[in-house]
Write a protein that holds these residues in place. Sequence first.
Motif, PDB file in Angstrom:
ATOM      1  N   UNK A  40      88.392 -47.428  67.196  1.00 15.95           N
ATOM      2  CA  UNK A  40      87.354 -46.618  66.541  1.00 15.95           C
ATOM      3  C   UNK A  40      87.139 -45.257  67.194  1.00 15.95           C
ATOM      4  N   UNK A  41      87.672 -45.062  68.402  1.00 15.71           N
ATOM      5  CA  UNK A  41      87.461 -43.774  69.086  1.00 15.71           C
ATOM      6  C   UNK A  41      88.731 -43.330  69.816  1.00 15.71           C
ATOM      7  N   UNK A  42      89.724 -42.827  69.048  1.00 18.12           N
ATOM      8  CA  UNK A  42      90.940 -42.318  69.707  1.00 18.12           C
ATOM      9  C   UNK A  42      90.594 -41.270  70.779  1.00 18.12           C
ATOM     10  N   UNK A  43      91.405 -41.240  71.816  1.00 18.03           N
ATOM     11  CA  UNK A  43      91.142 -40.361  72.956  1.00 18.03           C
ATOM     12  C   UNK A  43      91.032 -38.890  72.556  1.00 18.03           C
ATOM     13  N   UNK A  44      91.906 -38.460  71.659  1.00 17.19           N
ATOM     14  CA  UNK A  44      91.881 -37.057  71.223  1.00 17.19           C
ATOM     15  C   UNK A  44      92.712 -36.937  69.956  1.00 17.19           C
ATOM     16  N   UNK A  45      92.738 -35.720  69.403  1.00 15.31           N
ATOM     17  CA  UNK A  45      93.489 -35.475  68.166  1.00 15.31           C
ATOM     18  C   UNK A  45      94.968 -35.834  68.313  1.00 15.31           C
ATOM     19  N   UNK A  46      95.480 -35.744  69.542  1.00 18.14           N
ATOM     20  CA  UNK A  46      96.897 -36.037  69.762  1.00 18.14           C
ATOM     21  C   UNK A  46      97.202 -37.525  69.638  1.00 18.14           C
ATOM     22  N   UNK A  47      96.145 -38.352  69.564  1.00 20.56           N
ATOM     23  CA  UNK A  47      96.360 -39.811  69.611  1.00 20.56           C
ATOM     24  C   UNK A  47      95.941 -40.556  68.353  1.00 20.56           C
ATOM     25  N   UNK A  48      95.633 -39.815  67.275  1.00 20.03           N
ATOM     26  CA  UNK A  48      95.145 -40.520  66.082  1.00 20.03           C
ATOM     27  C   UNK A  48      96.224 -41.336  65.382  1.00 20.03           C
TER      28      UNK A  48
END
Length: 481
Positions: A397-405
Amino acid sequence: MRTLTVALSLSLTLGLTACSGSGGVHAASGGAGVGDPYFPKSGNGGYDVTHYDLTLAYAPDASDTSDTPDTAPSLTATATVTARATTPLSTFDLDFQGMKVNSLTVDGKKASWTRSGQELKVRPSAALRKGGTFRTTVHYSGTPETITDPDGSDEGWLPTADGALALGEPTGSMAWFPGNDHPSDKATYDITITVPKGLQAVSNGELRSETTTGTGAAPTTTYSWHTRQPMATYLATVAIGHYDITRTTTRNGLPVYVAVDPQEAAASRKVLGKLPEIMEWEEYNFGPYPFSSTGAIVDRGGDAGYALETQNRPFFPGAPDTATLVHELAHQWYGDSVTPKTWRDMWLNEGFATYAEWLWAEDHDGDTAQQTFDALYKGTYFDDKADDDAVWAFPPATPTSAAHISDSPVYERGAMVLHKIRRTVGDARFYDIIQGWAATHRHGNATTADFTAYVEKMAPGKDFTEIWKDWLYGHGKPARP
Ligand code: TRP
Ligand code: ZN
């Protein structure tokens, strides 16, 4: 003092500018971005798009990229964006990256504009009133950009061996048309593409007409596609090139339009032959199909690095395998019809589409979903340990950042959340939940909080506390499977 600072910075961000004398209406800038936690510049404030009318003329030879090219620009286009103002607007933004804007009007009157990065800021000749519908027409040309995602993959406009390809997840649509490039603002589309005669142009929705004109040196064919159910910008596509086209209908009359690069035709035939059967299986499991046509686009491997659930007609870079076809078609329900409200809610797309693959395997003599879940939990699912460990890198529910979606916690661990729910409520209730979810938010947007609330409502008396806390929002590998 604090109040003053807040008020001041608010008026600065909103850019409160015009204040018309009549009636004291304060018209403001719509503003850049809709507050997406992962892509803050995506989308724009102050309006809702209802329809995109895109007319594109494509010329294949754009090898001359100098400032004074002596070849035609690869794309000459007009976009008419119909939108409703949700606030009085003195200016508003469109997302548009690259290309050259040649002229711009709002409701037929010349408007001024400025550009900065992906923001095309438009100042209509008169402020727009709240609730009013307005039409912005942008004439533009050039060679659209290929955009590199935060995760390193390419999207936007991708030149191919025999044409070009437009893929938009998460922010690629702004490379080929100006718009409100965020999943929260869905609209209908008319996409018309003119190409040199001999090439095909495939897009979303249904093909309304195909007309060849000109008998001289440069005859062209115009393909007009209409998308009548709402579509997020990232799902819009155009595929230009040589394709073998197959038009059929499913047993219940749904049009099927499949376009396959001739080089991929032999390798694709068997799996694409299963498309009607997969559609029927998915309708049985997920509920009524949300769109008015289906199909697929298969290009050469290497033309793009990934498959994408482009609406109506998922895209595949090379002949797909059955699991990938099941995955991208499942996205038509989960992702395309029920669309995440922000890019943080990505697991609502990928967890569901991945779980669809597990369910397909279970129903077709493969591993059960429980076996897949167990292999992931034990760390014996992937070929190497790093991949097995990566499943636990962050909560779905909470990917680390945009690079990890698009990392495995969003896909595999997202699917594990669904499996945990299924085990808690039993099969009958689980299928009610996933069908009800698709029905409740059909053609809309939803968040993770909407989903957990929906599951709780559908299964009164069941306790999901641990699933939400440890599996959906929790860091690290949950202590118990
Ligand atoms: N959504 C694609 C799929 O079906 C994968 C993908 C392509 C993707 N581009 C992306 C995911 C960009 C996140 C961001 O799995
Ligand atoms: Zn997917």
